[in-house]
Scaffold this motif. Structure first.
Motif, PDB file in Angstrom:
ATOM      1  N   SER A 104       0.830  -1.211   0.000  1.00 16.69           N
ATOM      2  CA  SER A 104       0.000   0.000   0.000  1.00 16.69           C
ATOM      3  C   SER A 104       0.865   1.262   0.000  1.00 16.69           C
ATOM      4  N   VAL A 105       1.993   1.222   0.722  1.00 15.71           N
ATOM      5  CA  VAL A 105       2.919   2.362   0.713  1.00 15.71           C
ATOM      6  C   VAL A 105       3.523   2.542  -0.674  1.00 15.71           C
ATOM      7  N   TRP A 106       3.865   1.415  -1.307  1.00 16.00           N
ATOM      8  CA  TRP A 106       4.426   1.471  -2.661  1.00 16.00           C
ATOM      9  C   TRP A 106       3.429   2.078  -3.646  1.00 16.00           C
ATOM     10  N   TRP A 107       2.163   1.722  -3.497  1.00 14.71           N
ATOM     11  CA  TRP A 107       1.125   2.273  -4.371  1.00 14.71           C
ATOM     12  C   TRP A 107       1.078   3.802  -4.268  1.00 14.71           C
ATOM     13  N   LYS A 108       1.229   4.319  -3.066  1.00 14.41           N
ATOM     14  CA  LYS A 108       1.128   5.762  -2.868  1.00 14.41           C
ATOM     15  C   LYS A 108       2.369   6.502  -3.366  1.00 14.41           C
ATOM     16  N   LEU A 109       3.539   5.882  -3.191  1.00 12.63           N
ATOM     17  CA  LEU A 109       4.784   6.558  -3.547  1.00 12.63           C
ATOM     18  C   LEU A 109       5.168   6.380  -5.007  1.00 12.63           C
ATOM     19  N   SER A 110       4.662   5.341  -5.640  1.00 13.72           N
ATOM     20  CA  SER A 110       5.071   5.047  -7.012  1.00 13.72           C
ATOM     21  C   SER A 110       4.304   5.912  -8.014  1.00 13.72           C
TER      22      SER A 110
ATOM     23  N   ASN B 264       4.405   5.052 -11.293  1.00 15.23           N
ATOM     24  CA  ASN B 264       3.933   4.075 -12.279  1.00 15.23           C
ATOM     25  C   ASN B 264       3.191   2.966 -11.533  1.00 15.23           C
ATOM     26  N   CYS B 265       1.916   2.814 -11.825  1.00 19.45           N
ATOM     27  CA  CYS B 265       1.095   1.853 -11.076  1.00 19.45           C
ATOM     28  C   CYS B 265       1.143   0.438 -11.651  1.00 19.45           C
ATOM     29  N   ILE B 266       1.858   0.237 -12.754  1.00 20.97           N
ATOM     30  CA  ILE B 266       1.868  -1.083 -13.392  1.00 20.97           C
ATOM     31  C   ILE B 266       2.586  -2.108 -12.521  1.00 20.97           C
ATOM     32  N   TYR B 267       3.789  -1.736 -12.055  1.00 22.52           N
ATOM     33  CA  TYR B 267       4.565  -2.687 -11.260  1.00 22.52           C
ATOM     34  C   TYR B 267       3.908  -3.004  -9.913  1.00 22.52           C
ATOM     35  N   PRO B 268       3.412  -2.008  -9.198  1.00 22.73           N
ATOM     36  CA  PRO B 268       2.677  -2.348  -7.965  1.00 22.73           C
ATOM     37  C   PRO B 268       1.451  -3.222  -8.219  1.00 22.73           C
ATOM     38  N   LEU B 269       0.796  -2.991  -9.367  1.00 21.92           N
ATOM     39  CA  LEU B 269      -0.378  -3.795  -9.700  1.00 21.92           C
ATOM     40  C   LEU B 269       0.007  -5.248  -9.938  1.00 21.92           C
ATOM     41  N   ILE B 270       1.099  -5.464 -10.669  1.00 21.56           N
ATOM     42  CA  ILE B 270       1.545  -6.832 -10.959  1.00 21.56           C
ATOM     43  C   ILE B 270       1.916  -7.560  -9.669  1.00 21.56           C
TER      44      ILE B 270
END
Length: 383
Positions: A60-66, A68-74
């Motif tokens: 969830s932290v990665w989603w907020k800081l990233s 590009n949402c592709i890698y967090p989504l994968i």
């Protein structure tokens, strides 16, 4: 005086009833609605599940800081779908590892309570082991075994079958170390108890065929074994498989000729394999059915092909009466019956190797030998 005596008798009855209630064994199957709720509770209490839940925090932290949402989504999808598989695998491995460290205590309980086919004896083992594993911090809940069946299954897979497959003393010591003498004693007690159950089954619980004159084998009813087989797999339960088979044929039309032949052919062979395993679940799941099958073979006086035909006829009627099969066409003929015995019983005894989806039936090995000796004529399939 009489009133006082009546009151005393009532109080004694109440006390005895309370004592009986206190002595009643309470298992996880009595505490949970079903094995599924017990399983979910055990998963919830496991360390692997908590680790899986904690993984969502950095995600969830990665989603907020990233940006590009592709890698967090994968990664999130991988954690979402592979996480439960990881949790289930770790949970099963943890159960086996925890029990393997307590084999000595497990075998002591077997020796003490001498369980065989009696569910109550296994329930005592379950209650004692659940408490022991929790108190000695070998498991994080008091519900290691759900019921007697679960305990008996673990005994087979962790003690009975692996130990029986070891060829010599050195191999047994290497695998089971200091638990070997306790395992040998437990297996001896278990074998003695099972032998008593076998004798009791012969005298009191075995099935006696009545009115077999009107029972016909499927070979006398159907034109061929193929029509008998197709009739059995053309059922409402096989509808999804047939739809998948037709879809396979339609899809293969867009490919080369070899693929159009190979793909439906392999799919049909898979359906045949599933059909064979469906038969094993009917006869090989319950110990009572396996014992009756072996006893029928041992007691058959007729020899040769006629003998196997009689065995097939009797077992067809037996499985139908016990509601293990929907009709009296479990075995097509004597050759089919002999193949079933050779493939699912005697072959495992001869090879002494575990095979996928097939129980080893270690406790039945002496009676499988006896059944084979009683049918010592040359195999019908080799003629």
């Amino acid at each position: 005086m009489k009133e006082n005596e009546l009151k005393n008798e009532k109080s004694v009855d109440v006390l005895s009833f309370k004592q009986l209630e206190s002595q009643k064994i309470v298992l996880p199957q009595d505490l949970f609605r079903s094995s599924f709720t017990w399983f979910c509770y055990e998963i919830y209490k496991s360390l692997a599940f908590r680790i899986w839940m904690l993984l969502w925090l950095p995600l969830s932290v990665w989603w907020k800081l990233s940006n590009n949402c592709i890698y967090p989504l994968i990664v999130s999808l991988l954690v979402l779908f592979l996480g439960p598989i990881f949790v289930l695998v770790i949970r099963e491995l943890s159960r086996e590892r925890s029990l393997s460290k307590q084999l000595t205590q497990f075998c002591k309980e077997i020796t003490k309570n001498t369980p065989s086919l009696d569910t109550h004896d296994w329930e005592v083992v379950v209650a004692n082991l659940n408490s022991y594993l929790y108190e000695n911090k070998a498991w994080n809940t008091k519900n290691f075994f759900f019921n007697a069946t679960d305990c008996e299954k673990m005994f087979r897979t962790t003690v009975l079958e692996p130990f029986s497959l070891k060829k010599d003393k050195a191999a047994k010591v290497k695998s089971f170390k200091d638990s070997v003498p306790y395992i040998e004693e437990a297996l001896q007690v278990y074998a003695t108890g099972f032998d008593k159950q076998w004798k009791l089954f012969i005298t009191e619980k075995s099935w006696s065929p009545v009115g077999l004159e009107d029972v016909q084998l499927p070979k006398d009813i159907h034109r061929s074994k193929l029509t008998w087989f197709l009739k059995r797999i053309f059922t409402i339960y096989s509808l999804p498989l047939w739809l998948a088979f037709l879809n396979c044929i339609c899809v293969s039309q867009h490919f080369c000729l070899a693929f159009r032949i190979l793909c439906p052919g392999l799919f049909f062979l898979m359906m045949v394999w599933l059909f064979q395993n469906m038969r094993t679940t009917a006869l090989l799941v319950k110990m009572e059915h396996k014992m009756q099958f072996l006893l029928t073979i041992i007691n058959e006086q007729e020899s040769g092909a006629n003998g196997w035909d009689e065995i097939a006829r009797k077992m067809n009627r037996y499985l139908f009466e016990k509601k293990a099969w929907k009709n009296e066409e479990f075995f097509f003929e004597g050759i089919d019956c002999e193949w079933f015995f050779s493939h699912f019983f005697y072959r495992l005894l001869s090879a002494k190797k575990s095979m996928w989806l097939l129980p080893l039936n270690v406790e039945l090995w002496p009676y499988i030998k006896e059944a084979q000796l009683s049918r010592n004529e040359e195999s019908l399939m080799k003629k």
